[in-house]
Design an enzyme around this catalytic site. Structure first.
Site, PDB file in Angstrom:
ATOM      1  N   ARG A  54       0.838  -1.211   0.000  1.00 57.50           N
ATOM      2  CA  ARG A  54       0.000   0.000   0.000  1.00 57.50           C
ATOM      3  C   ARG A  54       0.868   1.255   0.000  1.00 57.50           C
ATOM      4  O   ARG A  54       0.542   2.243  -0.655  1.00 57.50           O
ATOM      5  CB  ARG A  54      -0.930  -0.014   1.217  1.00 57.50           C
ATOM      6  CG  ARG A  54      -2.146  -0.924   1.047  1.00 57.50           C
ATOM      7  CD  ARG A  54      -2.984  -0.975   2.304  1.00 57.50           C
ATOM      8  NE  ARG A  54      -2.465  -1.946   3.248  1.00 57.50           N
ATOM      9  CZ  ARG A  54      -2.831  -2.008   4.528  1.00 57.50           C
ATOM     10  NH1 ARG A  54      -3.685  -1.132   5.018  1.00 57.50           N
ATOM     11  NH2 ARG A  54      -2.341  -2.928   5.328  1.00 57.50           N
ATOM     12  N   GLN A  55       1.949   1.230   0.748  1.00 51.94           N
ATOM     13  CA  GLN A  55       2.845   2.390   0.780  1.00 51.94           C
ATOM     14  C   GLN A  55       3.467   2.640  -0.584  1.00 51.94           C
ATOM     15  O   GLN A  55       3.557   3.791  -1.033  1.00 51.94           O
ATOM     16  CB  GLN A  55       3.930   2.177   1.834  1.00 51.94           C
ATOM     17  CG  GLN A  55       3.427   2.238   3.260  1.00 51.94           C
ATOM     18  CD  GLN A  55       4.504   1.912   4.275  1.00 51.94           C
ATOM     19  OE1 GLN A  55       5.495   1.246   3.979  1.00 51.94           O
ATOM     20  NE2 GLN A  55       4.327   2.397   5.497  1.00 51.94           N
TER      21      GLN A  55
END
Length: 533
Positions: free
Chosen positions: A260-261
Site C-alpha cells: 500500500r505504501q
C-alpha cells in the site's frame, strides 16, 4: 415554547457533542453513572460519520499474554511515541464493551466452531443499536443541532455549549452542563472521503478557543486507497492485493502495508496504480465480502471481480479521521487541558496507542469504544463533584457574526485551506519550503477572515464555523509539521528523510491568532525497552 429568534435553553449534567461511536459510548457511560445526559449531533445520530457509512475493524485481543505481545508489536511500529498503560486500558475497555454490545443483540457472524467473530462491526447495524441503547438509557438526543461554541464560567471552566437547530430555521440553543464531552470527530477537510462530510474539526476549534492543547497534528495527514471512481477506503482488503502499474507490470512488493505504501508513493508522483485481490486465499474471500460489503459493492456494480480483475486506485485524504492528531488528554478519564472538558474518539489524539502511524480501522474502532466510555464516566464524575456550573461568559467567536460586505465566502475560505492540505505534495510528501509557503498563506487567510465571513442563512450558521475550523486545523497541522524536523511514521519530510532521536517525544500545538508548538513534557511510556521506531 420559544419564539423565533429566542434562545432555547436547558440544563443537563453531561453534554456530549457528536453522534458517532465515541459520542454514543460516552453518553451511555455517563447515563450508566447516574448522570442526566444530552447528546447533540450535527447530523442524525446513528447515521452521520465515517463509522455509520461503513464500519469498523477492531483491535480486540482477549485477556492474556497475547495483549502484551500486541502492545510490543505496536510499539515497534509506532515510532516510539505510544503509552503502554493507555494501550492496555483501551484493550481492556474495548473487550468488555464489545461483550456488552453482543449482549445487546448485535448480530456478530458465527464461525465454523460456533464462536462469534468479533473482529469487525457493520456500521449501519452498529450505530442503529448504539442510538437505540442511548435512548433506552435515558439520553436526550438532539439531531441536526450542531454546536458552534463552548461556554465557560468566569474561572474558565467549561460549563456548556451554544449552537443552532438546523431544522428549526437555525434557532439558537444554549445547554448548560456540569461537564462536556467533545466527540465531534476529526477533520478530513471535506475531501469527499466516505462518511467524513461532518468531520471538519469543529471540536478542535471550539476547544482551542477555551485554551485546549492539541497533539500529534503532524500525523493528521493520512491518505487511504479507494477504487478510482469511489470513496470507500478499506485498507484491510488491500492487504491481500497485488499492485500493478498502467502497463500491467507488478510492483515488487510483499503483501500488506508495504504494498500500500508503494502504491501511494506512485500515486503521489502522478502515476496510475491498479490492484487485484488475488493474494486472498479462496476460503476467506466470501468472509471478506461479508465483513466489508460496501467495499465490494461499487466493484460489483462495475462488473469487476476484484479477485480476478485489476481495478484502478486513487488516494483519498482522510486526515485525522484515519490519522492520529487531536486534543491532548491529561488523564485516564480523557480529561483535556481545560477543566470541565473531556474528549473522545477522533476528537482526541490517538498518539497514545498509535504513535506516529495511522490507527487504521481496527485501532481507531477500539479507541472510539474505549475513549468514549472513559470520557463519559469521567465527565459524569466531574459533574457530580462540581458545585455549580456558573453563568456562561459570552465570547465573540470568529465566524459567529457576519463580516463586512466584501468578506470572503465560506466556499472561498474552504478552497484555500484545502489547497494547502489535500494535495499529496503538501501532506503525503512534505518539505520545509512547501510547509513554510503554506504557513504564510494560511496566516494571511486567517487575517483575511478575522473580521468575519460573508453572511449565510440562519440555518447554515454552522458553516462559517466549519470554514474557520478548517483554517485553524490547517495552521496547526502545518506548524506541527514544521516543528518535527525529521521523518517519523506518516510524517514524511523529503528534505529531512531520516529519523532523529531528539524527536522521540510528542509535539503539542495550539493557539489561534498566534500558533505555538512545544514538546510534550509527558514522555512516551513503553513496556518494551527494545521498541524501535
Amino acid at each position: 415554547m420559544t419564539e423565533a429568534g429566542d434562545v432555547d435553553t436547558h440544563h443537563t449534567d453531561v453534554l456530549v457533542l457528536g453522534g458517532g461511536p465515541a459520542a454514543t459510548w460516552a453518553a451511555i457511560a455517563a447515563a450508566e453513572a447516574g448522570s442526566r445526559v444530552t447528546l447533540v449531533d450535527k447530523g442524525y445520530c446513528g447515521t452521520s460519520g465515517a463509522t455509520a457509512a461503513g464500519g469498523n475493524n477492531l483491535w480486540l485481543i482477549p485477556p492474556g499474554p497475547r495483549r502484551d505481545e500486541s502492545i510490543r508489536e505496536r510499539e515497534a511500529a509506532a515510532g516510539g511515541l505510544t503509552d503502554a498503560d493507555w494501550m492496555a486500558r483501551v484493550l481492556s475497555a474495548s473487550w468488555d464493551r464489545v461483550e456488552q454490545l453482543a449482549s445487546w443483540g448485535y448480530p456478530f457472524p458465527v464461525g465454523d466452531d460456533g464462536r462469534q467473530l468479533r473482529s469487525s462491526l457493520q456500521g449501519p447495524e452498529y450505530m442503529r443499536r448504539m442510538r437505540r441503547k442511548a435512548h433506552r438509557s435515558g439520553v436526550r438526543i438532539l439531531d441536526h443541532h450542531p454546536a458552534t461554541a463552548l461556554t465557560t464560567d468566569g474561572d474558565g471552566v467549561v460549563n456548556g455549549a451554544n449552537g443552532i437547530a438546523r431544522q428549526d430555521g437555525g434557532r439558537p440553543w444554549r445547554i448548560a452542563a456540569g461537564a462536556v464531552v467533545l466527540a465531534t470527530g476529526g477533520t478530513a477537510f471535506l475531501s469527499g472521503s466516505f462518511g467524513t462530510n461532518v468531520d471538519t474539526g469543529d471540536g478542535f476549534l471550539m476547544a482551542a478557543e477555551v485554551g485546549a492543547h492539541l497533539s500529534g497534528m503532524e500525523f493528521s495527514t493520512a491518505y487511504a486507497l479507494a477504487p478510482e471512481w469511489g470513496t470507500h477506503t478499506k485498507g484491510r482488503m488491500l492487504q491481500w492485493a497485488s499492485f500493478y502499474d498502467e502497463q500491467g507490470r507488478p510492483f515488487p512488493t510483499e503483501r500488506g502495508l508495504a504494498g500500500r505504501q508503494d502504491a501511494q508513493r506512485a500515486l503521489a508522483q502522478g502515476k496510475r496504480v491498479f490492484a487485484r485481490l488475488d493474494r486472498a486465499p479462496e476460503h476467506i474471500r466470501q468472509t471478506m465480502r461479508d465483513a466489508q460489503p460496501n467495499y465490494f459493492l461499487p466493484l460489483d456494480k462495475a462488473g469487476i471481480d476484484p479477485f480476478v480483475t485489476a481495478y484502478p486506485l486513487r488516494m483519498v485524504y482522510e486526515g485525522s479521521v484515519r490519522g492520529t492528531g487531536g486534543l491532548r488528554l491529561t488523564g485516564a478519564d480523557c480529561a483535556t487541558t481545560v477543566p470541565g472538558l473531556f474528549a473522545a474518539g477522533d476528537a482526541a489524539t490517538r498518539e497514545l496507542i498509535t504513535g506516529a502511524i495511522s490507527g487504521g480501522g481496527s485501532h481507531n474502532g477500539s479507541w472510539a469504544i474505549a475513549s468514549g466510555s472513559l470520557a463519559g464516566r469521567g465527565a459524569a464524575e466531574y459533574s457530580r463533584r462540581r458545585a455549580s456550573g456558573g453563568e456562561p461568559v459570552e465570547h465573540d467567536r470568529l465566524g459567529l457574526r457576519p463580516g463586512p460586505r466584501n468578506a470572503p465566502s465560506v466556499d472561498e475560505v474552504v478552497r484555500v485551506a484545502q489547497d494547502h492540505i489535500l494535495p499529496p505534495n503538501r501532506s503525503h510528501r512534505k518539505s520545509g519550503a512547501r510547509l513554510t509557503e503554506s504557513a504564510a498563506a494560511l496566516e494571511a487567510l486567517w487575517r483575511d477572515i478575522s473580521a468575519g465571513l460573508a453572511p449565510v442563512p440562519a440555518r447554515d450558521a454552522y458553516k462559517p464555523r466549519q470554514a474557520v475550523a478548517l483554517v485553524a486545523a490547517a495552521r496547526w497541522i502545518t506548524a506541527a509539521s514544521l516543528a518535527r524536523t525529521e521523518t517519523r511514521g506518516i510524517h514524511r519530510r523529503e528534505d529531512l528523510p531520516d529519523l532523529d532521536d531528539r524527536f522521540a517525544h510528542r509535539i503539542l500545538v495550539g493557539g489561534l491568532d498566534e500558533v505555538w508548538t512545544a514538546p510534550d513534557p509527558v514522555l512516551p511510556q513503553l513496556i518494551s525497552a527494545e521498541a524501535v521506531a
